[in-house]
Design an enzyme around this catalytic site. Structure first.
Site, PDB file in Angstrom:
ATOM      1  N   LYS A 160       0.814  -1.237   0.000  1.00 29.48           N
ATOM      2  CA  LYS A 160       0.000   0.000   0.000  1.00 29.48           C
ATOM      3  C   LYS A 160       0.841   1.279   0.000  1.00 29.48           C
ATOM      4  CE  LYS A 160      -3.137  -2.545   2.999  1.00 29.48           C
ATOM      5  NZ  LYS A 160      -3.925  -2.578   4.203  1.00 29.48           N
ATOM      6  N   ASP A 196      -7.226  -6.724  10.316  1.00 30.22           N
ATOM      7  CA  ASP A 196      -8.624  -6.262  10.284  1.00 30.22           C
ATOM      8  C   ASP A 196      -9.651  -7.394  10.286  1.00 30.22           C
ATOM      9  OD1 ASP A 196      -7.826  -6.942   7.737  1.00 30.22           O
ATOM     10  OD2 ASP A 196      -8.429  -5.076   6.786  1.00 30.22           O
TER      11      ASP A 196
END
Length: 455
Positions: A160, A196
């Site tokens: 990312k 997550d």
């Protein structure tokens, strides 16, 4: 009229490769379980695509967790700090703030990154008058981690857009502790590090104690589930003796399923093209067939092929349509939100793409293409979830789900429920539960459970 109907038939015929048969779904389920078992086994873990990392989370919330907890959620170009006050079951207060990470810090040193995070944490505690308190913190860190314990996670690689030096191969919990210690002004106990999916499962388990699977279908896709410790060769904790826990949460990292060719029998020319133009060719192949990062582009590639073949828009496309990445995943959700026989949203999308010459038949065909792409994604996810539910073989399972595709696509939930029901053993009941703020509240709950267990 005959030509239009003929186009309709040709499009349906050529979209058949995007429709998974029940036989194909059964085969995918078989391959998913084989790959999960390879990830769990010491002998095959190194070459397994689905890594099945052990999270060391062994206790789920029981609704009795109370107190104030901090959560830190780092997974992209900004991060969130949260203060969560658990009062009793289903009653909590949550305050949060988003902090940016400047580009210079994203590619600077690890020390700079963690000093920045520690400074924001201290400022947040001052703002919310808990600066003097010693608070437990749960740390959601959504980058590939090898976990060596509940509070020890080694960064495998940056993704990312991050490339901070001195962090890969290091324990990120220790780096954060060091940064907090360098300041010397706040008292924070880091109780857990998680990703997550784990946060999603924990967040749902607080309200629904049957929750055994956490699923993300958003920009990316991943799942975690509860596994028996005896099946986890790589688990380093105690496996026998009094008060030994029987289960541990496994972070599958299933986006990489198919990297060894296991999905080649259902991949299409569109999937190959998506992969070739991605930043990580040959990697995360299942994710590229499912997630929001790619769904719009998959639909665009199909629409472009049929336009160039003269089956759509009278063979006349537009510069925007022919440009990579310009058909957004939200368009798929919008087009499928139209009531049957109406094309209001579809026309809005096509107008934005410079295709205002589209006929009603074009709209019907574009919707059909979107349905094929999104249904395939839902059915691929369902194959994995049904396989996990059958593997656990519990009488009743709740799946906690988060992510923009699941949340915003009008039919994704129903498509999943229908397909999972078809392939789950008849004696098992299941339901899908939308997670509310999984990665934030879940991190605080992991910290709360860890505190509960240590008392």
């Amino acid at each position: 009229m005959g030509v239009i109907k003929d186009n309709f038939g040709k499009i349906r015929e050529q979209c058949k490769e995007l429709v998974l048969s029940d036989k194909q779904i059964e085969e995918i389920m078989r391959r998913v379980i084989k790959e999960i078992n390879r990830g769990l086994s010491k002998e095959t873990h190194a070459e397994a695509d689905v890594k099945c990392f052990i999270t060391y989370v062994q206790d789920l919330p029981n609704g009795k967790e109370k107190g104030k907890f901090l959560a830190l959620d780092l997974g992209g170009t900004n991060f969130r700090v949260l203060l969560i006050h658990l009062k009793d079951e289903n009653d909590f207060e949550m305050l949060s703030k988003i902090y940016a990470i400047p580009q210079s810090i994203m590619i600077g040193s690890g020390t700079q990154l963690f000093d920045h995070i520690a400074e924001c944490l201290a400022n947040f505690m001052k703002e919310h008058s808990v600066y003097e308190e010693r608070l437990p913190l749960g740390f959601t860190f959504s980058f590939p981690l090898t976990q060596l314990g509940l509070t020890k996670g080694v960064l495998a690689r940056w993704t990312k857009g991050f490339n901070c030096s001195g962090v890969v191969g290091e324990d990120v919990v220790q780096l954060l502790k060091d940064a907090i210690a360098r300041r010397g002004d706040v008292q924070i106990d880091i109780c857990a590090i998680l990703n997550d999916t784990t946060g999603t499962l924990m967040s749902c388990a607080w309200k629904n104690h049957n929750c055994r699977i956490g699923l993300i279908v958003g920009t990316g896709s991943n799942a975690c589930y509860v596994e028996r410790v005896e099946n986890c060769d790589l688990f380093d904790g105690p496996k026998s003796g009094p008060n030994i826990k029987q289960h541990v949460l496994i972070n599958t990292e299933w986006g990489a399923f198919g990297d060894d060719g296991a999905l080649n029998f259902v991949r299409t020319e569109y999937d190959h093209e998506i992969d070739q133009h991605s930043i990580n060719p040959g990697r995360q192949l299942q994710e590229k067939m499912i997630s929001g990062m790619y769904m719009g582009e998959l639909a665009r590639l199909v629409i472009v092929k049929f336009t160039k073949a003269g089956l759509l828009f009278g063979g006349v496309g537009s510069d925007i349509l022919f440009k990579r990445g310009q058909f957004f995943t939200k368009y798929v959700s919008e087009i499928e939100s139209d009531k049957p026989g109406t094309y209001t949203y579809c026309r809005d999308v096509l107008d934005e793409l410079g295709l205002d010459h589209a006929t009603e038949e074009d709209c019907a065909n574009v919707r059909y293409i979107c349905e094929c792409v999104s249904s395939r994604a839902a059915h691929l996810v369902s194959a994995g979830i049904a396989a996990l539910i059958n593997k656990m073989d519990e009488p009743s399972v709740t799946v906690g789900v988060d992510g923009s595709v699941y949340r915003f696509h009008p039919k994704f939930h129903d498509l999943m429920v229908q397909k999972i029901r078809q392939f789950v053993k008849p004696h098992i009941s299941f339901d899908l539960m939308l997670s509310e703020d999984g990665s934030g509240r879940g991190a605080a709950l992991v910290a709360a459970v860890a505190c509960r267990e240590s008392q």
